[in-house]
Design a protein around this motif. Structure first.
Motif, PDB file in Angstrom:
ATOM      1  N   ILE A  66      -3.055 -11.747  -8.401  1.00 57.20           N
ATOM      2  CA  ILE A  66      -2.438 -12.948  -8.944  1.00 57.20           C
ATOM      3  C   ILE A  66      -3.538 -13.930  -9.298  1.00 57.20           C
ATOM      4  CG2 ILE A  66      -0.843 -14.871  -8.466  1.00 57.20           C
ATOM      5  CD1 ILE A  66       0.436 -12.055  -8.488  1.00 57.20           C
ATOM      6  N   ASN A  67      -3.479 -14.476 -10.519  1.00 58.12           N
ATOM      7  CA  ASN A  67      -4.474 -15.482 -10.898  1.00 58.12           C
ATOM      8  C   ASN A  67      -3.821 -16.709 -11.538  1.00 58.12           C
ATOM      9  OD1 ASN A  67      -3.828 -14.639 -13.496  1.00 58.12           O
ATOM     10  ND2 ASN A  67      -5.716 -13.478 -13.778  1.00 58.12           N
ATOM     11  N   ARG A 123      10.410   2.589  -3.743  1.00 60.41           N
ATOM     12  CA  ARG A 123      10.322   2.029  -2.389  1.00 60.41           C
ATOM     13  C   ARG A 123       8.857   1.799  -1.968  1.00 60.41           C
ATOM     14  NH1 ARG A 123      15.219   2.376  -2.755  1.00 60.41           N
ATOM     15  NH2 ARG A 123      16.862   3.549  -1.821  1.00 60.41           N
ATOM     16  N   CYS A 124       8.115   1.157  -2.843  1.00 57.69           N
ATOM     17  CA  CYS A 124       6.702   0.869  -2.609  1.00 57.69           C
ATOM     18  C   CYS A 124       6.533  -0.317  -1.665  1.00 57.69           C
ATOM     19  CB  CYS A 124       5.994   0.491  -3.916  1.00 57.69           C
ATOM     20  SG  CYS A 124       6.282   1.593  -5.287  1.00 57.69           S
ATOM     21  N   ASN A 125       5.395  -0.349  -0.998  1.00 56.92           N
ATOM     22  CA  ASN A 125       4.966  -1.536  -0.254  1.00 56.92           C
ATOM     23  C   ASN A 125       4.157  -2.377  -1.227  1.00 56.92           C
ATOM     24  OD1 ASN A 125       5.917  -0.554   2.324  1.00 56.92           O
ATOM     25  ND2 ASN A 125       4.190   0.856   2.270  1.00 56.92           N
ATOM     26  N   LEU A 126       4.501  -3.663  -1.312  1.00 52.70           N
ATOM     27  CA  LEU A 126       3.815  -4.550  -2.244  1.00 52.70           C
ATOM     28  C   LEU A 126       3.043  -5.628  -1.505  1.00 52.70           C
ATOM     29  CD1 LEU A 126       6.564  -5.262  -4.942  1.00 52.70           C
ATOM     30  CD2 LEU A 126       4.897  -3.412  -4.875  1.00 52.70           C
ATOM     31  N   LYS A 127       1.851  -5.881  -2.013  1.00 53.19           N
ATOM     32  CA  LYS A 127       1.054  -6.998  -1.515  1.00 53.19           C
ATOM     33  C   LYS A 127       0.458  -7.694  -2.729  1.00 53.19           C
ATOM     34  CE  LYS A 127      -2.612  -8.254   1.664  1.00 53.19           C
ATOM     35  NZ  LYS A 127      -3.500  -7.755   2.710  1.00 53.19           N
ATOM     36  N   ALA A 128       0.573  -9.018  -2.742  1.00 56.99           N
ATOM     37  CA  ALA A 128      -0.015  -9.821  -3.807  1.00 56.99           C
ATOM     38  C   ALA A 128      -1.170 -10.611  -3.210  1.00 56.99           C
ATOM     39  CB  ALA A 128       1.022 -10.766  -4.396  1.00 56.99           C
ATOM     40  N   LEU A 150       1.584 -17.743  -4.843  1.00 58.43           N
ATOM     41  CA  LEU A 150       2.002 -16.692  -3.907  1.00 58.43           C
ATOM     42  C   LEU A 150       3.431 -16.920  -3.416  1.00 58.43           C
ATOM     43  CD1 LEU A 150      -1.330 -16.180  -1.944  1.00 58.43           C
ATOM     44  CD2 LEU A 150      -0.289 -14.618  -3.608  1.00 58.43           C
ATOM     45  N   ARG A 151       3.807 -18.157  -3.200  1.00 59.81           N
ATOM     46  CA  ARG A 151       5.203 -18.453  -2.823  1.00 59.81           C
ATOM     47  C   ARG A 151       6.156 -18.061  -3.951  1.00 59.81           C
ATOM     48  NH1 ARG A 151       3.878 -24.073  -0.035  1.00 59.81           N
ATOM     49  NH2 ARG A 151       3.351 -23.273   2.033  1.00 59.81           N
ATOM     50  N   TYR A 152       5.761 -18.335  -5.177  1.00 59.63           N
ATOM     51  CA  TYR A 152       6.574 -17.965  -6.327  1.00 59.63           C
ATOM     52  C   TYR A 152       6.743 -16.446  -6.397  1.00 59.63           C
ATOM     53  CZ  TYR A 152       8.181 -17.482 -11.137  1.00 59.63           C
ATOM     54  OH  TYR A 152       8.897 -17.142 -12.265  1.00 59.63           O
TER      55      TYR A 152
END
Length: 168
Positions: free
Chosen positions: A19-20, A40-45, A83-85
């Motif tokens: 995220i930028n 059913r992926c695990n997501l991390k931003a 990140l909240r968005y």
């Protein structure tokens, strides 16, 4: 014999999204959410406060020390807001997205985060930014991520992603 769907799911088990603050990075999030619903992926931003570039600009006398500190401290709340968005976008579709704010060189922090989460894919938003300075920073960081990643890297340029996200 393992089914094709199970094999594909393994390819996309852990996705890291960079995220930028650009629309392109939000499109990468939307793309990842669609993938997470399907596989059913695990997501991390991850959002990286680019203090490496800020330090470089200070050394080149483009920023004075006080300006660089002020600029760095203004980027942190921006990163938290983005990140909240991202979390809200995921929740709207029933997908959990883990988020993390990091500081350092963008490419190095992204690689470290990907290695820590054992990412199968790093998703980058395809830039449509016309600002030459921003383009230089992004393309430099993206190039380093592509060169040093220990997993696949996907540049998201799907033109209809917002529409696909809305109907998913």
């Amino acid at each position: 014999m393992v089914s094709l769907c199970v094999m594909i799911k393994q390819l996309f088990e852990n996705l890291l999204i960079v995220i930028n603050g650009s629309d392109a990075s939000i499109h990468a999030v939307q793309y990842a959410i669609i993938m997470a619903k399907q596989y059913r992926c695990n997501l991390k931003a991850v959002y990286v406060v680019d203090i490496a570039t800020i330090r470089q600009l200070t050394l080149q006398k483009i920023f004075v020390h006080d300006e660089s500190k002020e600029y760095e401290s203004s980027l942190e709340p921006d990163g938290i807001r983005y990140l909240r968005y991202v979390e809200e976008l995921g929740k709207a579709k029933g997908v959990t997205i883990q988020t993390e704010l990091r500081k350092g060189a963008v490419w190095a922090e992204v690689i470290t985060a990907a290695n820590e989460m054992k990412a199968n894919v790093i998703l980058l938003g395809g830039s449509e930014n016309n600002d030459p300075f921003q383009k230089e920073i992004i393309s430099s960081s993206y190039g380093e991520i592509i060169l040093h990643a220990n997993c696949s890297v996907l540049l998201v340029r799907e033109k209809l992603i917002e529409q696909l996200y809305k109907i998913s």
